[in-house]
Scaffold this active site. Structure first.
Site, PDB file in Angstrom:
ATOM      1  N   ARG A 260       0.841  -1.194   0.000  1.00  0.00           N
ATOM      2  CA  ARG A 260       0.000   0.000   0.000  1.00  0.00           C
ATOM      3  C   ARG A 260       0.880   1.249   0.000  1.00  0.00           C
ATOM      4  O   ARG A 260       1.880   1.317   0.719  1.00  0.00           O
ATOM      5  CB  ARG A 260      -0.942   0.014   1.206  1.00  0.00           C
ATOM      6  CG  ARG A 260      -1.890  -1.185   1.203  1.00  0.00           C
ATOM      7  CD  ARG A 260      -2.861  -1.181   2.345  1.00  0.00           C
ATOM      8  NE  ARG A 260      -3.650  -2.407   2.335  1.00  0.00           N
ATOM      9  CZ  ARG A 260      -4.560  -2.736   3.248  1.00  0.00           C
ATOM     10  NH1 ARG A 260      -4.806  -1.913   4.252  1.00  0.00           N
ATOM     11  NH2 ARG A 260      -5.227  -3.879   3.151  1.00  0.00           N
ATOM     12  N   ARG A 275       2.257   1.177  10.211  1.00  0.00           N
ATOM     13  CA  ARG A 275       1.762   1.562   8.888  1.00  0.00           C
ATOM     14  C   ARG A 275       2.904   1.437   7.884  1.00  0.00           C
ATOM     15  O   ARG A 275       3.733   2.324   7.764  1.00  0.00           O
ATOM     16  CB  ARG A 275       1.215   2.991   8.930  1.00  0.00           C
ATOM     17  CG  ARG A 275       0.257   3.339   7.804  1.00  0.00           C
ATOM     18  CD  ARG A 275      -0.313   4.734   7.990  1.00  0.00           C
ATOM     19  NE  ARG A 275      -1.125   4.833   9.168  1.00  0.00           N
ATOM     20  CZ  ARG A 275      -2.431   4.526   9.231  1.00  0.00           C
ATOM     21  NH1 ARG A 275      -3.042   4.088   8.148  1.00  0.00           N
ATOM     22  NH2 ARG A 275      -3.105   4.664  10.349  1.00  0.00           N
ATOM     23  N   GLU A 347      -6.552  -0.869  15.409  1.00  0.00           N
ATOM     24  CA  GLU A 347      -7.168  -1.873  14.544  1.00  0.00           C
ATOM     25  C   GLU A 347      -6.165  -2.967  14.192  1.00  0.00           C
ATOM     26  O   GLU A 347      -5.015  -2.687  13.854  1.00  0.00           O
ATOM     27  CB  GLU A 347      -7.666  -1.217  13.257  1.00  0.00           C
ATOM     28  CG  GLU A 347      -8.267  -2.198  12.262  1.00  0.00           C
ATOM     29  CD  GLU A 347      -8.210  -1.717  10.832  1.00  0.00           C
ATOM     30  OE1 GLU A 347      -8.223  -2.570   9.925  1.00  0.00           O
ATOM     31  OE2 GLU A 347      -8.130  -0.496  10.602  1.00  0.00           O
ATOM     32  N   SER A 350     -10.240  -6.272  10.090  1.00  0.00           N
ATOM     33  CA  SER A 350     -11.451  -5.638   9.575  1.00  0.00           C
ATOM     34  C   SER A 350     -12.221  -6.685   8.786  1.00  0.00           C
ATOM     35  O   SER A 350     -11.675  -7.289   7.858  1.00  0.00           O
ATOM     36  CB  SER A 350     -11.093  -4.446   8.681  1.00  0.00           C
ATOM     37  OG  SER A 350     -12.240  -3.707   8.344  1.00  0.00           O
ATOM     38  N   ARG A 389       0.808  -6.354  12.657  1.00  0.00           N
ATOM     39  CA  ARG A 389       0.131  -5.781  13.828  1.00  0.00           C
ATOM     40  C   ARG A 389      -0.035  -6.814  14.937  1.00  0.00           C
ATOM     41  O   ARG A 389      -0.035  -6.464  16.120  1.00  0.00           O
ATOM     42  CB  ARG A 389      -1.202  -5.169  13.414  1.00  0.00           C
ATOM     43  CG  ARG A 389      -1.014  -3.952  12.522  1.00  0.00           C
ATOM     44  CD  ARG A 389      -2.202  -3.030  12.484  1.00  0.00           C
ATOM     45  NE  ARG A 389      -1.875  -1.805  11.751  1.00  0.00           N
ATOM     46  CZ  ARG A 389      -2.599  -0.689  11.769  1.00  0.00           C
ATOM     47  NH1 ARG A 389      -3.715  -0.655  12.475  1.00  0.00           N
ATOM     48  NH2 ARG A 389      -2.224   0.372  11.087  1.00  0.00           N
TER      49      ARG A 389
END
Length: 422
Positions: A260, A275, A347, A350, A389
């Site tokens: 990403r 991130r 988070e 998801s 994560r």
């Protein structure tokens, strides 16, 4: 992609649904484009009928030795008019598609209103944040103190938002991915799948990444895209297919790297691994019939929750509000984990139900047993979970005062029997 019949049936309701996502009214424009296209197509049918008749009359006149000049002139005029109408219909259809493909999915009725993550609703919580007898460190402090998390080396190789893991931390990352994938395959009934990390335009379009989120993606010189999540290739396995109802549900899981650009995250989470441009994730995808998708959504979320529980983490399920729900989703649960070093919820998974939104974009259908014809499938996706994560959460949750990190019991088979890192 939206069903145009929904817009035709109740334009005000469609605009109200988009307003929940803070978008301006669009139904009037969509219906105007639709009317232009339909009017042009109706006129085309009428002209084609007349053109066919003219052709017959020309043939009869020639057989009888009559004058065909007037009929041939009419035929030419009809052809030119039809070409103009075809162009008009095509332009209206392209304009309508260009608008519809940028509009997000309709939200389920039980999705709460709200503008951003501050309006999300906590559904339930597992465990409570611990009161550690020492000041907890953040994951990058732990990793650098161990000499096994190298951000400077990664920056030398690739730039910002990359990490080099070494030794036991590299093994821990591998252990997490293997443990989660095995759990979903062996106990949750997902089919283990290895997918391409490079895909074409149609594949990105099918799950909603293109055209709206082009800037969030990495594009290669030969026209392919690096996947932002294994959801993209896994869901597109159904693209263009007509599946038998008896074959459903299809459940796929894959451990893959994801890429990403983080185009909109300048200045956010610049320290550590939260991130990254490249990260590993175990993905879950389900493809099912419409009446089963809500139950499948709950099942998928519970599969991800089990991972967090077995890792000994404190977590909570959050129902995303309208303003925080993703483009393709009708309803999303986020799983957030407590990070003692940050003293914050972050988070880690998801899980989304997209209903028929993606299936319409990729023409993924099934053949119902008790009905004629075909119907669009429902697609769902969820993180099961993000490996990086999870590593962060394990480091911060199981850190010891002496600088070591306790290894969760479920990971020990993949860690050579080690009880601690450090």
């Amino acid at each position: 992609m939206h069903d145009i019949r929904i817009v035709r049936a109740d334009p005000a309701a469609f605009d109200a649904a988009m307003a929940r996502r803070a978008l301006p009214p669009s139904a009037e424009t969509i219906l105007a484009q639709d009317a232009t296209r339909r009017t042009a197509q109706t006129a085309l049918q009428e002209l084609q009928s007349r053109r066919n008749q003219v052709s017959k009359e020309i043939g009869m006149a020639k057989r009888q030795g009559g004058d065909t000049a007037a009929l041939e002139a009419e035929g030419t005029a009809l052809r030119e008019r039809m070409e103009a109408l075809e162009a008009e219909a095509k332009a209206a259809d392209a304009a309508q598609t260009a608008l519809l493909e940028t509009l997000p999915n309709l939200l389920d009725d039980d999705v709460p209103d709200g503008r951003d993550e501050s309006d999300n609703v906590v559904v339930h919580q597992h465990g409570n944040p611990p009161n550690l007898p020492f000041t907890p460190k953040q994951h990058f402090e732990i990793g650098e103190a161990l000499g096994q998390m190298d951000f400077a080396g990664a920056a030398k190789l690739s730039g910002a938002r990359f990490t080099v893991l070494k030794g036991q931390l590299a093994r821990l990352e591998r252990a997490l991915g293997q443990y989660m994938l095995s759990l979903h395959v062996d106990e949750h009934g997902f089919t283990e799948t290895s997918v391409p990390l490079l895909v074409n335009d149609a594949t990105m379009y099918g799950t909603g990444q293109l055209p709206k989120f082009k800037e969030d993606l990495f594009h290669t010189d030969d026209g392919r895209w690096l996947i932002p999540t294994a959801e993209v290739p896994l869901t597109n396995l159904a693209a263009g297919e007509i599946l038998a109802e008896d074959a459903l549900p299809l459940r796929y899981s894959a451990l893959s790297y994801c890429f990403r650009s983080e185009a909109g995250s300048a200045g956010r989470d610049t320290r550590g691994m939260l991130r990254q441009h490249q990260f590993a994730k175990v993905e879950m995808v389900a493809i099912t019939v419409p009446e089963a998708s809500s139950a499948e959504h709950e099942r998928m979320t519970q599969c991800a929750e089990r991972v967090l529980t077995e890792l000994g983490l404190v977590w909570r399920r959050v129902l995303l509000c309208a303003g925080d729900t993703g483009f393709s989703s009708t309803k999303t649960y986020d799983l957030e984990v407590w990070l003692p070093g940050q003293a914050a919820w972050r988070e880690i998974s998801s899980c989304s139900n997209c209903r028929d939104f993606q299936a319409r974009r990729m023409s993924a259908r099934y053949r119902p047993k008790e009905a004629k014809g075909t119907a669009f499938l429902h697609t769902l996706n969820g993180s099961g979970v993000a490996v990086g994560r999870a590593l962060i959460a394990v480091l911060e949750t199981h850190q010891q005062e002496d600088g070591r990190v306790a290894i969760p019991e479920v990971l020990k088979p993949w860690m050579g029997g080690l009880s601690h890192i450090g």
